[in-house]
Design a protein around this motif. Structure first.
Motif, PDB file in Angstrom:
ATOM      1  N   GLU A 163      -4.462   8.962   4.860  1.00 25.78           N
ATOM      2  CA  GLU A 163      -5.038   9.173   5.934  1.00 25.78           C
ATOM      3  C   GLU A 163      -4.952  10.285   6.456  1.00 25.78           C
ATOM      4  O   GLU A 163      -3.805  11.141   7.032  1.00 25.78           O
ATOM      5  CB  GLU A 163      -3.293   8.614   6.466  1.00 25.78           C
ATOM      6  CG  GLU A 163      -2.741   6.428   6.007  1.00 25.78           C
ATOM      7  CD  GLU A 163      -1.715   6.036   7.215  1.00 25.78           C
ATOM      8  OE1 GLU A 163      -1.149   6.610   7.104  1.00 25.78           O
ATOM      9  OE2 GLU A 163      -2.087   4.642   6.988  1.00 25.78           O
ATOM     10  N   ALA A 181      -0.039   5.165   2.082  1.00 29.86           N
ATOM     11  CA  ALA A 181      -0.857   5.805   2.588  1.00 29.86           C
ATOM     12  C   ALA A 181       0.273   6.932   3.082  1.00 29.86           C
ATOM     13  O   ALA A 181      -0.302   7.296   3.886  1.00 29.86           O
ATOM     14  CB  ALA A 181      -0.637   4.664   3.962  1.00 29.86           C
ATOM     15  N   PRO A 182      -0.476   7.756   2.011  1.00 31.65           N
ATOM     16  CA  PRO A 182      -0.175   9.130   2.231  1.00 31.65           C
ATOM     17  C   PRO A 182      -0.753   9.971   3.165  1.00 31.65           C
ATOM     18  O   PRO A 182      -2.476   9.729   2.875  1.00 31.65           O
ATOM     19  CB  PRO A 182      -0.231  10.176   1.589  1.00 31.65           C
ATOM     20  CG  PRO A 182      -1.386   9.089   0.070  1.00 31.65           C
ATOM     21  CD  PRO A 182      -0.676   7.985   0.698  1.00 31.65           C
ATOM     22  N   SER A 183      -0.625  11.142   4.052  1.00 30.21           N
ATOM     23  CA  SER A 183      -0.980  11.982   4.641  1.00 30.21           C
ATOM     24  C   SER A 183      -1.354  13.461   4.246  1.00 30.21           C
ATOM     25  O   SER A 183      -0.444  14.040   3.678  1.00 30.21           O
ATOM     26  CB  SER A 183      -0.494  12.316   5.958  1.00 30.21           C
ATOM     27  OG  SER A 183      -0.001  11.104   7.025  1.00 30.21           O
ATOM     28  N   HIS A 209       9.284   6.444   9.524  1.00 35.37           N
ATOM     29  CA  HIS A 209       8.313   6.085  10.426  1.00 35.37           C
ATOM     30  C   HIS A 209       8.912   4.185  10.956  1.00 35.37           C
ATOM     31  O   HIS A 209       8.134   4.144  11.753  1.00 35.37           O
ATOM     32  CB  HIS A 209       7.391   5.187   9.739  1.00 35.37           C
ATOM     33  CG  HIS A 209       7.076   6.133   9.099  1.00 35.37           C
ATOM     34  ND1 HIS A 209       5.265   6.550  10.136  1.00 35.37           N
ATOM     35  CD2 HIS A 209       6.246   6.899   7.615  1.00 35.37           C
ATOM     36  CE1 HIS A 209       4.756   7.682   9.490  1.00 35.37           C
ATOM     37  NE2 HIS A 209       5.439   8.052   7.794  1.00 35.37           N
ATOM     38  N   TYR A 258      -2.343   7.931  15.148  1.00 36.82           N
ATOM     39  CA  TYR A 258      -2.467   7.438  13.712  1.00 36.82           C
ATOM     40  C   TYR A 258      -1.663   5.644  14.144  1.00 36.82           C
ATOM     41  O   TYR A 258      -2.005   4.689  13.051  1.00 36.82           O
ATOM     42  CB  TYR A 258      -0.782   8.282  13.519  1.00 36.82           C
ATOM     43  CG  TYR A 258      -0.047   7.769  12.648  1.00 36.82           C
ATOM     44  CD1 TYR A 258       0.010   7.518  10.986  1.00 36.82           C
ATOM     45  CD2 TYR A 258       1.035   7.368  13.102  1.00 36.82           C
ATOM     46  CE1 TYR A 258       0.708   7.386  10.057  1.00 36.82           C
ATOM     47  CE2 TYR A 258       2.193   6.269  12.085  1.00 36.82           C
ATOM     48  CZ  TYR A 258       1.545   6.596  10.766  1.00 36.82           C
ATOM     49  OH  TYR A 258       2.550   5.710   9.914  1.00 36.82           O
ATOM     50  N   VAL A 308      -3.028   3.192  11.425  1.00 38.47           N
ATOM     51  CA  VAL A 308      -2.119   2.343  10.436  1.00 38.47           C
ATOM     52  C   VAL A 308      -2.645   0.630  10.886  1.00 38.47           C
ATOM     53  O   VAL A 308      -2.484   0.079   9.637  1.00 38.47           O
ATOM     54  CB  VAL A 308      -1.190   2.876  10.724  1.00 38.47           C
ATOM     55  CG1 VAL A 308      -0.216   1.937   9.450  1.00 38.47           C
ATOM     56  CG2 VAL A 308      -0.943   4.096  10.417  1.00 38.47           C
ATOM     57  N   ARG A 329       0.705  -1.347   0.175  1.00 41.92           N
ATOM     58  CA  ARG A 329       0.427   0.308   0.247  1.00 41.92           C
ATOM     59  C   ARG A 329       0.976   1.229  -0.030  1.00 41.92           C
ATOM     60  O   ARG A 329       2.147   1.565   0.193  1.00 41.92           O
ATOM     61  CB  ARG A 329      -1.221   0.033   0.821  1.00 41.92           C
ATOM     62  CG  ARG A 329      -0.689   0.502   2.770  1.00 41.92           C
ATOM     63  CD  ARG A 329       0.683  -0.069   2.887  1.00 41.92           C
ATOM     64  NE  ARG A 329       0.803   0.330   4.912  1.00 41.92           N
ATOM     65  CZ  ARG A 329       1.413   1.026   4.968  1.00 41.92           C
ATOM     66  NH1 ARG A 329       1.930   2.143   4.483  1.00 41.92           N
ATOM     67  NH2 ARG A 329       1.522   1.443   6.194  1.00 41.92           N
ATOM     68  N   ARG A 359       7.588   2.489   3.516  1.00 41.01           N
ATOM     69  CA  ARG A 359       7.656   3.430   3.389  1.00 41.01           C
ATOM     70  C   ARG A 359       8.893   4.014   4.366  1.00 41.01           C
ATOM     71  O   ARG A 359      10.067   3.560   4.468  1.00 41.01           O
ATOM     72  CB  ARG A 359       6.571   4.025   4.945  1.00 41.01           C
ATOM     73  CG  ARG A 359       6.538   3.345   5.964  1.00 41.01           C
ATOM     74  CD  ARG A 359       6.151   3.213   7.363  1.00 41.01           C
ATOM     75  NE  ARG A 359       5.912   2.584   8.359  1.00 41.01           N
ATOM     76  CZ  ARG A 359       5.229   1.988   9.038  1.00 41.01           C
ATOM     77  NH1 ARG A 359       4.246   1.977   9.595  1.00 41.01           N
ATOM     78  NH2 ARG A 359       5.713   0.729  10.541  1.00 41.01           N
TER      79      ARG A 359
HETATM   80  N1  GLU Z   1       0.647   8.791   6.727  1.00 41.17           N
HETATM   81  C1  GLU Z   1       1.783   8.241   7.056  1.00 41.17           C
HETATM   82  C2  GLU Z   1       3.021   9.510   6.076  1.00 41.17           C
HETATM   83  O1  GLU Z   1       1.916   9.990   5.038  1.00 41.17           O
HETATM   84  C3  GLU Z   1       2.832   7.486   6.171  1.00 41.17           C
HETATM   85  C4  GLU Z   1       2.469   6.221   6.849  1.00 41.17           C
HETATM   86  C5  GLU Z   1       2.756   4.188   6.698  1.00 41.17           C
HETATM   87  O2  GLU Z   1       3.110   4.054   5.583  1.00 41.17           O
HETATM   88  O3  GLU Z   1       2.478   3.531   7.571  1.00 41.17           O
HETATM   89  O4  GLU Z   1       3.544  10.037   6.244  1.00 41.17           O
END
Ligand code: GLU
Length: 473
Positions: free
Chosen positions: A42, A8-10, A206, A184, A188, A6, A202
């Motif tokens: 996200e 998963a951008p904020s 993180h 968050y 996730v 996946r 990612r």
């Molecule tokens: N939403 C997070 C971000 O944009 C990424 C989280 C993830 O990939 O687990 O930095």
């Protein structure tokens, strides 16, 4: 097991090159194994998330061609689900209500810092215990995850190798805030679990979240996915890539005249290698990409290399592919290609010389639009009275040509040269300036062929008038 990855951008800003590279790597992991790729937005940070950013991310992904099999999912639409799991954890005593107010925790943190201990939430701290005991039913509380106290969390990062963190380093994470919103790190995990994600790719920012998340996976009885944390992208000066380095938004690269394939090829190589190969078609990327060959060190952005790749793809891609992305630039320059030769033929002829689609669009202009002025330097040098005779002869031959094609136009120029006993340059250059308005172009016979008879004839006449005016001065 089917691989499912996946991105998963904020949605707090546009899709930047770092995010795009993460998305590409994640997408390639799925494609490489015939797996699936999920797009998840996200958006739990309600203050910083915007619809504009969501649209920009989707636009960037679409422009790059990073298509998703599922989604976009939105975390804000899944609050009920997160709460359901929070309640389950509470019922199983894997999470608990914490009534200690923020001010108290700040105070304890200061004491810890003053005593030289790492500041952290301590459920057994007498002041915290006292606050919890004093709480009534109406007291505000948040919910914390009961992190294991003993042992450590170990995982094998696909890029960085083995990582181990002692549980004593991790405190009891808030999973639901006092206002009832889930946090968050919790969302996730629930998402990746529910969506069946097997590989999380990612950014390295993180990496500290991962051990905390792994403990939550274990607590809910979910299989822990594999993790890969990509390094940062630096500017060519070694500093973290930022706006200061020029384009950082993917769509800015579109505006600056890059082909998505060039940017994808550039991004895949920014941290990943396969021998010394530089050019990768999409199929090759899918076939060859593996996380094990991604570098642990930060990669520096190099615009010259990106330009080189862009030129390569403008030159070698199917003209239809180039035309698809050129259209945006033609529209921006108000060049209407319905009014002239097939754009794919023009691309084949002029593409070679162009590093960007902006340059290419500009080089297409004279095929579709007449001009009132010649490029000053070129006109001064080549549209001189001595060129008049050659242009006049070329004009009369052009007017009477029966089959307008490159071969016959080549012959036309050769005939003018031999009849007037002139070298190629003395005929070709004035003709080039006359029909294109500029001093540089691909082979003039091929250019005249595409521009077409009517326009060539009227432009030679325009050049002759220019010379006449020059003579009269
Ligand atoms: N939403 C997070 C971000 O944009 C990424 C989280 C993830 O990939 O687990 O930095």
């Amino acid at each position: 097991m089917t691989v499912k990855t996946r991105f998963a951008p904020s949605p707090t800003g546009f899709l930047h090159v770092g995010g795009a590279r993460t998305a590409l790597y994640s997408w390639l992991c799925a494609k490489h194994t015939g797996g699936e790729f999920v797009l998840r937005i996200e958006d739990t940070d309600l203050e910083r998330s915007t619809q504009e950013a969501i649209d920009a991310i989707i636009e960037g992904m679409e422009w790059l061609g990073l298509d998703w099999d599922e989604g976009p999912y939105y975390q804000t639409k899944r609050f009920d689900r997160y709460n359901e799991v929070v309640d389950q954890l509470l019922a199983e005593d894997k999470a608990y209500k914490c009534y200690a107010p923020k001010e108290l925790l700040d105070e304890i943190r200061e004491e810890q810092m003053a005593a030289g201990v790492k500041p952290r939430y301590d459920a057994d701290h007498p002041k915290v215990v006292a606050a919890n005991e004093a709480a009534t039913e109406d007291s505000p509380f948040c919910i914390r995850f009961r992190n294991p106290k003993e042992g450590s969390v170990v995982f094998e990062d696909k890029i960085r190798g083995r990582i181990e963190i002692a549980n004593s380093e991790l405190d009891d994470l808030i999973i639901r805030r006092t206002d009832g919103s889930p946090t968050y790190n919790f969302c996730v995990v629930i998402d990746d679990w529910d969506m069946g994600i097997t590989q999380v790719v990612r950014g390295e920012d993180h990496i500290n979240n991962t051990p905390r998340q792994i403990n939550i996976y274990k607590a809910i009885g979910a299989a822990v996915p594999e993790f890969a944390h990509c390094s940062m992208i630096l500017g060519d000066d070694g500093a973290k890539l930022s706006k200061r380095h020029g384009a950082v938004s993917v769509m800015q690269y579109r505006d600056d005249g890059y082909l998505p394939q060039a940017l994808l090829n550039y991004l895949v190589r920014l941290g990943w290698s396969h021998g010394d190969q530089e050019i990768f078609s999409l199929d090759e990327m899918i076939q060859l990409f593996n996380l094990e060959s991604v570098s642990k060190s930060a990669s520096a952005f190099n615009t010259d290399k990106l330009l080189w790749l862009n030129n390569h793809y403008i030159k070698t891609s199917e003209p239809d592919y180039v035309a698809k992305y050129l259209q945006w630039h033609l529209d921006a320059k108000e060049i209407d290609v319905s009014n002239g030769p097939a754009i794919t033929d023009v691309i084949k002829l002029v593409g070679e010389r162009c590093n960007t689609l902006i340059e290419l669009a500009e080089q297409c202009r004279y095929f579709y639009q007449d001009f009132e002025e010649f490029e000053a330097g070129a006109a001064k040098k080549h549209l001189r009275p001595v060129a008049k005779e050659a242009l006049e002869l070329a004009l009369s031959k052009a007017e009477s040509i029966e089959e307008w094609n490159t071969e016959n136009l080549h012959q036309l120029i050769a005939d003018v040269c031999s009849e007037l006993e002139l070298g190629m340059g003395k005929v070709g250059m004035p003709l080039r300036v006359a029909v294109t308005g500029q001093g540089q172009s691909p082979s003039v016979d091929a250019v005249m062929d595409l521009i077409g008879k009517a326009r060539v004839v009227s432009r030679i006449k325009q050049a002759l008038e220019f010379i006449a005016q020059r003579e009269a001065q």
